[in-house]
Motif scaffolding. Structure first.
Motif, PDB file in Angstrom:
ATOM      1  N   MET A  34       0.848  -1.181   0.000  1.00 41.64           N
ATOM      2  CA  MET A  34       0.000   0.000   0.000  1.00 41.64           C
ATOM      3  C   MET A  34       0.885   1.232   0.000  1.00 41.64           C
ATOM      4  SD  MET A  34      -2.971  -1.061   2.722  1.00 41.64           S
ATOM      5  CE  MET A  34      -4.040   0.296   2.211  1.00 41.64           C
ATOM      6  N   GLY A  35       0.385   2.270  -0.581  1.00 38.28           N
ATOM      7  CA  GLY A  35       1.201   3.479  -0.664  1.00 38.28           C
ATOM      8  C   GLY A  35       0.387   4.746  -0.514  1.00 38.28           C
ATOM      9  N   TRP A  36       1.067   5.790  -0.104  1.00 38.54           N
ATOM     10  CA  TRP A  36       0.509   7.135  -0.088  1.00 38.54           C
ATOM     11  C   TRP A  36       1.179   7.948  -1.186  1.00 38.54           C
ATOM     12  CZ3 TRP A  36      -3.718   8.463   2.350  1.00 38.54           C
ATOM     13  CH2 TRP A  36      -4.103   7.784   3.498  1.00 38.54           C
ATOM     14  N   PHE A  37       0.347   8.618  -1.937  1.00 35.72           N
ATOM     15  CA  PHE A  37       0.819   9.503  -2.992  1.00 35.72           C
ATOM     16  C   PHE A  37       0.173  10.866  -2.789  1.00 35.72           C
ATOM     17  CE2 PHE A  37       2.818   6.505  -5.985  1.00 35.72           C
ATOM     18  CZ  PHE A  37       2.438   5.311  -5.387  1.00 35.72           C
ATOM     19  N   ARG A  38       0.744  11.890  -3.375  1.00 33.79           N
ATOM     20  CA  ARG A  38       0.127  13.205  -3.273  1.00 33.79           C
ATOM     21  C   ARG A  38       0.267  13.955  -4.589  1.00 33.79           C
ATOM     22  NH1 ARG A  38       4.267  16.183   1.026  1.00 33.79           N
ATOM     23  NH2 ARG A  38       6.119  16.240  -0.325  1.00 33.79           N
ATOM     24  N   ARG A 102       4.127  -8.134  -4.414  1.00 36.31           N
ATOM     25  CA  ARG A 102       5.219  -7.301  -3.921  1.00 36.31           C
ATOM     26  C   ARG A 102       5.964  -6.763  -5.144  1.00 36.31           C
ATOM     27  NH1 ARG A 102       9.359  -4.285  -2.581  1.00 36.31           N
ATOM     28  NH2 ARG A 102       9.988  -4.338  -0.387  1.00 36.31           N
ATOM     29  N   PRO A 103       5.553  -5.585  -5.634  1.00 32.17           N
ATOM     30  CA  PRO A 103       6.221  -5.030  -6.819  1.00 32.17           C
ATOM     31  C   PRO A 103       7.686  -4.728  -6.546  1.00 32.17           C
ATOM     32  CG  PRO A 103       4.230  -3.806  -6.263  1.00 32.17           C
ATOM     33  CD  PRO A 103       4.505  -4.720  -5.139  1.00 32.17           C
ATOM     34  N   LEU A 104       8.455  -4.684  -7.572  1.00 29.15           N
ATOM     35  CA  LEU A 104       9.873  -4.348  -7.423  1.00 29.15           C
ATOM     36  C   LEU A 104      10.039  -2.928  -6.905  1.00 29.15           C
ATOM     37  CD1 LEU A 104      12.805  -5.172  -7.826  1.00 29.15           C
ATOM     38  CD2 LEU A 104      12.636  -4.373 -10.191  1.00 29.15           C
ATOM     39  N   TRP A 105       9.220  -2.025  -7.442  1.00 38.97           N
ATOM     40  CA  TRP A 105       9.310  -0.617  -7.054  1.00 38.97           C
ATOM     41  C   TRP A 105       8.032  -0.215  -6.351  1.00 38.97           C
ATOM     42  CZ3 TRP A 105      14.129   0.540  -7.565  1.00 38.97           C
ATOM     43  CH2 TRP A 105      14.870  -0.006  -8.615  1.00 38.97           C
ATOM     44  N   ILE A 106       8.040  -0.176  -5.041  1.00 39.43           N
ATOM     45  CA  ILE A 106       6.803   0.056  -4.299  1.00 39.43           C
ATOM     46  C   ILE A 106       6.439   1.523  -4.194  1.00 39.43           C
ATOM     47  CG2 ILE A 106       7.062  -2.080  -3.020  1.00 39.43           C
ATOM     48  CD1 ILE A 106       7.868  -0.440  -0.578  1.00 39.43           C
ATOM     49  N   THR A 107       7.318   2.386  -4.640  1.00 39.41           N
ATOM     50  CA  THR A 107       6.976   3.812  -4.621  1.00 39.41           C
ATOM     51  C   THR A 107       6.746   4.356  -6.027  1.00 39.41           C
ATOM     52  OG1 THR A 107       9.336   4.369  -4.506  1.00 39.41           O
ATOM     53  CG2 THR A 107       8.092   4.333  -2.432  1.00 39.41           C
ATOM     54  N   LYS A 108       6.522   3.468  -6.966  1.00 37.78           N
ATOM     55  CA  LYS A 108       6.180   3.900  -8.316  1.00 37.78           C
ATOM     56  C   LYS A 108       4.670   3.884  -8.497  1.00 37.78           C
ATOM     57  CE  LYS A 108       8.106   3.085 -12.133  1.00 37.78           C
ATOM     58  NZ  LYS A 108       8.672   2.440 -13.350  1.00 37.78           N
TER      59      LYS A 108
END
Length: 125
Positions: A34-38, A102-108
């Motif tokens: 899970m991620g937070w984006f803005r 589990r993606p390789l880049w979790i902040t993409k």
């Protein structure tokens, strides 16, 4: 159907704090991130931080390290973002996202499959 609902946004003065929450429903995967984006007006949506069910976390922006803390409750499939020492430049719509596996880049941004509608954070000087 997967739904994400963010809450906790609002208006604060610089130096204040907010705690964002995101509740996921209809999502049955036990391995996920899970991620937070803005996204500020006129800007691209950017990653803030991400957290996975394996306990790993990542902060995408060095400007939030030490001020923001991401946490995750796997049992409740809930994500939080504790934001302290807020600055006017933190003003944006904050979005929660979730993706299976589990993606390789979790902040993409492109790593995520499902998104919430966002919660507005406004920081005044």
């Amino acid at each position: 159907q997967v739904h994400l609902v963010e809450s906790g946004g609002g208006s604060v003065q610089a130096g204040g704090s907010l705690r964002l929450s995101c509740v996921v429903s209809g999502f049955t995967n036990n391995i996920y991130c899970m991620g937070w984006f803005r996204q500020a007006p006129g800007n691209e949506r950017e990653a803030v931080a991400a957290s996975c069910s394996d306990g790993s976390t990542s902060y995408a922006d060095s400007s939030v390290k030490g001020r923001f803390t991401i946490s995750q409750d796997n049992a409740k499939k809930t994500l939080h973002l504790q934001m302290n020492s807020l600055k006017p430049e933190d003003t944006a719509m904050y979005y929660c996202a979730v993706t299976p596996g589990r993606p390789l880049w979790i902040t993409k941004r492109d790593s995520y499959s499902y998104w919430g509608q966002g919660t507005q954070v406004t920081v005044s000087s």
